[in-house]
Design a protein around this motif. Structure first.
Motif, PDB file in Angstrom:
ATOM      1  N   GLU A   8      32.186   1.913  16.678  1.00  0.00           N
ATOM      2  CA  GLU A   8      30.870   1.311  16.855  1.00  0.00           C
ATOM      3  C   GLU A   8      30.922  -0.109  16.296  1.00  0.00           C
ATOM      4  O   GLU A   8      31.382  -0.319  15.180  1.00  0.00           O
ATOM      5  CB  GLU A   8      29.810   2.119  16.111  1.00  0.00           C
ATOM      6  CG  GLU A   8      28.415   1.544  16.302  1.00  0.00           C
ATOM      7  CD  GLU A   8      27.361   2.394  15.615  1.00  0.00           C
ATOM      8  OE1 GLU A   8      26.632   3.084  16.332  1.00  0.00           O
ATOM      9  OE2 GLU A   8      27.299   2.356  14.381  1.00  0.00           O
ATOM     10  N   GLU A  10      28.585  -3.543  15.572  1.00  0.00           N
ATOM     11  CA  GLU A  10      27.205  -3.992  15.441  1.00  0.00           C
ATOM     12  C   GLU A  10      27.190  -5.387  14.811  1.00  0.00           C
ATOM     13  O   GLU A  10      28.070  -5.733  14.030  1.00  0.00           O
ATOM     14  CB  GLU A  10      26.433  -3.004  14.561  1.00  0.00           C
ATOM     15  CG  GLU A  10      24.954  -3.268  14.503  1.00  0.00           C
ATOM     16  CD  GLU A  10      24.214  -2.189  13.714  1.00  0.00           C
ATOM     17  OE1 GLU A  10      22.998  -2.348  13.564  1.00  0.00           O
ATOM     18  OE2 GLU A  10      24.831  -1.228  13.243  1.00  0.00           O
ATOM     19  N   LYS A  23      24.424  -3.774  20.267  1.00  0.00           N
ATOM     20  CA  LYS A  23      25.031  -2.815  19.348  1.00  0.00           C
ATOM     21  C   LYS A  23      25.837  -1.917  20.256  1.00  0.00           C
ATOM     22  O   LYS A  23      25.295  -1.330  21.185  1.00  0.00           O
ATOM     23  CB  LYS A  23      23.978  -2.014  18.597  1.00  0.00           C
ATOM     24  CG  LYS A  23      24.562  -0.938  17.714  1.00  0.00           C
ATOM     25  CD  LYS A  23      23.478  -0.165  16.983  1.00  0.00           C
ATOM     26  CE  LYS A  23      24.087   0.939  16.149  1.00  0.00           C
ATOM     27  NZ  LYS A  23      23.045   1.705  15.456  1.00  0.00           N
ATOM     28  N   GLN A  25      28.954   0.893  21.266  1.00  0.00           N
ATOM     29  CA  GLN A  25      29.978   1.914  21.042  1.00  0.00           C
ATOM     30  C   GLN A  25      31.117   1.545  21.976  1.00  0.00           C
ATOM     31  O   GLN A  25      30.924   1.489  23.193  1.00  0.00           O
ATOM     32  CB  GLN A  25      29.420   3.293  21.382  1.00  0.00           C
ATOM     33  CG  GLN A  25      30.306   4.427  20.976  1.00  0.00           C
ATOM     34  CD  GLN A  25      30.127   4.840  19.528  1.00  0.00           C
ATOM     35  OE1 GLN A  25      29.198   4.430  18.878  1.00  0.00           O
ATOM     36  NE2 GLN A  25      31.047   5.623  19.027  1.00  0.00           N
ATOM     37  N   ASN A  71      32.898   0.725   7.898  1.00  0.00           N
ATOM     38  CA  ASN A  71      32.394   1.966   7.306  1.00  0.00           C
ATOM     39  C   ASN A  71      31.684   1.677   5.980  1.00  0.00           C
ATOM     40  O   ASN A  71      31.901   2.355   4.979  1.00  0.00           O
ATOM     41  CB  ASN A  71      33.520   2.992   7.126  1.00  0.00           C
ATOM     42  CG  ASN A  71      34.199   3.315   8.431  1.00  0.00           C
ATOM     43  OD1 ASN A  71      33.555   3.415   9.466  1.00  0.00           O
ATOM     44  ND2 ASN A  71      35.512   3.449   8.404  1.00  0.00           N
ATOM     45  N   GLN A  88      35.966   6.662  15.403  1.00  0.00           N
ATOM     46  CA  GLN A  88      34.635   6.770  14.802  1.00  0.00           C
ATOM     47  C   GLN A  88      34.373   5.766  13.674  1.00  0.00           C
ATOM     48  O   GLN A  88      33.404   5.898  12.939  1.00  0.00           O
ATOM     49  CB  GLN A  88      34.342   8.200  14.311  1.00  0.00           C
ATOM     50  CG  GLN A  88      34.435   9.245  15.408  1.00  0.00           C
ATOM     51  CD  GLN A  88      33.530   8.950  16.601  1.00  0.00           C
ATOM     52  OE1 GLN A  88      32.362   8.667  16.442  1.00  0.00           O
ATOM     53  NE2 GLN A  88      34.090   8.995  17.802  1.00  0.00           N
ATOM     54  N   SER A  90      32.993   2.387  12.017  1.00  0.00           N
ATOM     55  CA  SER A  90      31.806   1.566  12.261  1.00  0.00           C
ATOM     56  C   SER A  90      32.079   0.185  11.673  1.00  0.00           C
ATOM     57  O   SER A  90      32.372   0.064  10.476  1.00  0.00           O
ATOM     58  CB  SER A  90      30.593   2.208  11.580  1.00  0.00           C
ATOM     59  OG  SER A  90      29.476   1.371  11.713  1.00  0.00           O
TER      60      SER A  90
END
Length: 100
Positions: A8, A10, A23, A25, A71, A88, A90
């Protein structure tokens, strides 16, 4: 073939204006070898950045004034450009520069 990698991405603190408020994915499939933040920056510049790349990227790295959290941890603690992306993850880019 490598398994797909989904992260992800952002943008905040004004950086989102360079990306039209995206934003995202992002899924990378069929990539050769592991991806790191350096690969991600090249991909972001090519695929997501809408205007004024000089306000986001300087040379092959982040422009000073852009905080990068992986993260929720400062990328400086994780190896910066060499951090290997994991499924996964971020990644948050926050501009700390404000006009006056």
């Amino acid at each position: 073939m490598a398994a797909p990698l989904c992260v992800e991405v952002e943008f905040g603190g004004g950086a989102e204006l360079l990306f039209d408020g995206v934003k995202k994915q992002v899924t990378f499939s069929g990539q050769e070898g592991p991806w790191d933040i350096q690969n991600l920056l090249v991909w972001i510049k090519k695929n997501l950045l809408k205007k004024q790349p000089e306000l986001f990227i300087q040379g092959d790295s982040m422009r000073p004034g852009i905080l990068v959290l992986i993260n929720d941890s400062d990328w400086e603690q994780l190896g910066e450009l060499d951090y290997q992306l994991w499924d996964q993850d971020s990644i948050l880019f926050i501009s700390t520069l404000h006009g006056g």
